[in-house]
Design an enzyme around this catalytic site. Sequence first.
Site: not given
Length: 736
Positions: A423, A464-466, A489, A491, A493, A495, A536
């Site tokens: 991203e 925007l899709a981990e 981040f 935070d 991870i 998904p 964060h």
Amino acid sequence: MGLAITSARAAGSFSAGDELTAQQLLEIYRLMYLSRALDDREILLKRQQKIFFQVSGAGHEALQVGAALALKTGYDWFFPYYRDRALCLGLGFTPYNMMLQAVGAAADPSSGGRQMPMHWSSRALHIVSTSSSTTTQLLHAVGCAEAGRFFTRHPEAAASAGGDYRAFHDVDFHGDEVVLACVGEGSTSQGEFWEALNTASNQKLPVIFCIEDNGYAISVPVEVNTPGGNISRLVANFPHFHFAEIDGNDPVVCLRTFQEAAAHCRAGRGPALVHGHCVRLYSHSLSDDDKLYRSAAEREADALRDPIARMRTRLVGDGVIASGELDELERSMQQEAAHAADRALEAPLPSVSGIKTHVYSEDLDPAHAAFATEQIQTASRTNGATAAVAPKAAGGPRTMAELINACLRDEMRRDPRIVIYGEDVADASRDTALAEVKGKGGVFKLTAGLQTEFGSERVFNSPLAEANIVGRAIGYAVRGMKPVVEIQFFDYIWPAMHQIHNELSVMRWRSNGEWAAPAVIRVPIGGYLTGGAIYHSQSGESIFTHIPGLRVAFPSNALDANGLLRTAIRCDDPVLFLEHKRLYRETFGRAAYPGPEFAIPFGKAKVVRSGGDITLVTYGAVVPRALQAAQQAQREHGIEVEILDLRTLNPYDWEAIAASVRKTNRVIVAHEDMLSWGYGAEIAARIADELFGELDAPVRRVGSMDTFVAYQPVLEDAILPQPSTILNAIVDLRRY
Ligand SMILES: Cc1ncc(C[n+]2csc(CCOP(=O)(O)OP(=O)(O)O)c2C)c(N)n1
Ligand SMILES: [Mg+2]
């Protein structure tokens, strides 16, 4: 009529357009019937307790045979799921090899007895190892298609090279290959289905998504998973797709549909989605009983749609073959299935001594001395003979952010197989602005300038899709590329956790070394940000060190970050590369640029301060805090603390820990993450276990409070371990 019965199929023997010959129609029937016979034989073996699990493809055979015969074995790429027996038979997988997996034999070519039956893998056939997790494979298929396109456009990247992972990954590609990914209709509820369609559509990738719609996900009917009950209606607006919704019980319709879909993909027009309505003739698996939740009328109606019975009626009715001859063919298929099972039951079982083989690369160990150019550099200061190969330090002190960026740049120059995405990692939002803008290069600017230097095919933004980021990386990596992806981040991870835990880390082990996914995932982590708050500031490294197969690095300073990232990129294992956000631009730990060959092996701790009284084992942002505490302990209490910076958490340097504990007899393990169930718990337990006799005091741990990180700095300071927390532990431990 002569019935040529072969197990392997010549690529392209079923061409589009031509009328199917009697021989071809019989070949279709043979594959369908053989698949069913193998299922039935396995069911018998399961009932006799000779195998341990059974899931069948009964009712899906027409769709799968249609797909297999439309595509090219060992040329196109395949990401099947656990019902795809007929597909794999059609691609050339032998009945014997299927039965070897059912019994869990050592010679099972898919996994060496590690995976359940129907979890396919064959490098020769381009069948990439299947997991039980529904839908994850669709993102692998997308990454695989991207890699095929990349090699086609940049054939020079396919060249083999020594000295890194490339020596162990031969590349094989064709300009017009197609990737097939199959999934059940229930699995289209997973976000990863939509994430896969997103990228396939956006990039016009040659992926055929095959939805095998049997109306059920175990006991859950299609209308619960799919609003309106029809996935074709929901996906219809994705651009660039070729769509087909078909009777999945008619193999000729299926064959023609997949031929059209493949033509669309091969011509570069985009992906395809084939939605085949089929039937699940048996229960979900042998562990399920569909009489418990489906009406008798419905089950009877499905039985009437059995694709094999229908095809039989058609062959006999159209005069393709006489009924008696077909009986004979069927008997020979049953014999083939029984013979395969009998042989497999005789096959040797896997040896227990080999269990750990292929958890990590057997070829390239990131702890190997070949990655120790750090030592060469140190040696060169005292011994002029090695100076010629020493990396050259240059310029003034650089931050960790700068030296990570420098490593990425150097490695991309050296290795054309590296792609970077995530991203916001690109410089320009749209290519057209590239010449005009200064460039973003990530929210922390770690990838700044890379798109500008290497172009948009090698450095680009992801959706925007981990899960999309990591799932595609697996697809890239199995094709021999090196994706170095960024999760924005730590935070966020989570998904991607399914992909990391169930796919990335286990690809090599579950395929018994046939496939591997040595991707690098860079992740900014940690707190001490003054205002980072819950989302964060998270730590959580021990959750990842708990995953076999995944290497975890966590540098505390600029030079280590540069050298460890180089090893991460060049090695042949998947690596989670944790970068502490607070350290990115810190004055602490800056270093001169060490040159493009500087590497640090994994699993080698660094003694950042020597001392004889207490050993302090730590890493990441606690290193500078521990140094502060150690200086104060010496000044105010005369205590000499030895600090070990682990630098990598898997592997970790047990020898260095043990040597220091033997010297000091007292040890603290300190980290930023929560105390309970944290990384220190394992280290402390092992010290207690193996070094009990060396200890003059209990093993002490320092970590954050067992809570979340708060926004207000007063709270954050109290939650996270501070130099004063560490100092208290040091002073307290000296009292023993
Ligand atoms: C991510 C995930 N969740 C749950 C399961 C358990 N599970 C296995 S198969 C299945 C149903 C799948 O249904 P569908 O996608 O329609 O495929 P089918 O089995 O009907 O062919 C479920 C829930 C799983 N394997 N993976
Ligand atoms: Mg289903």
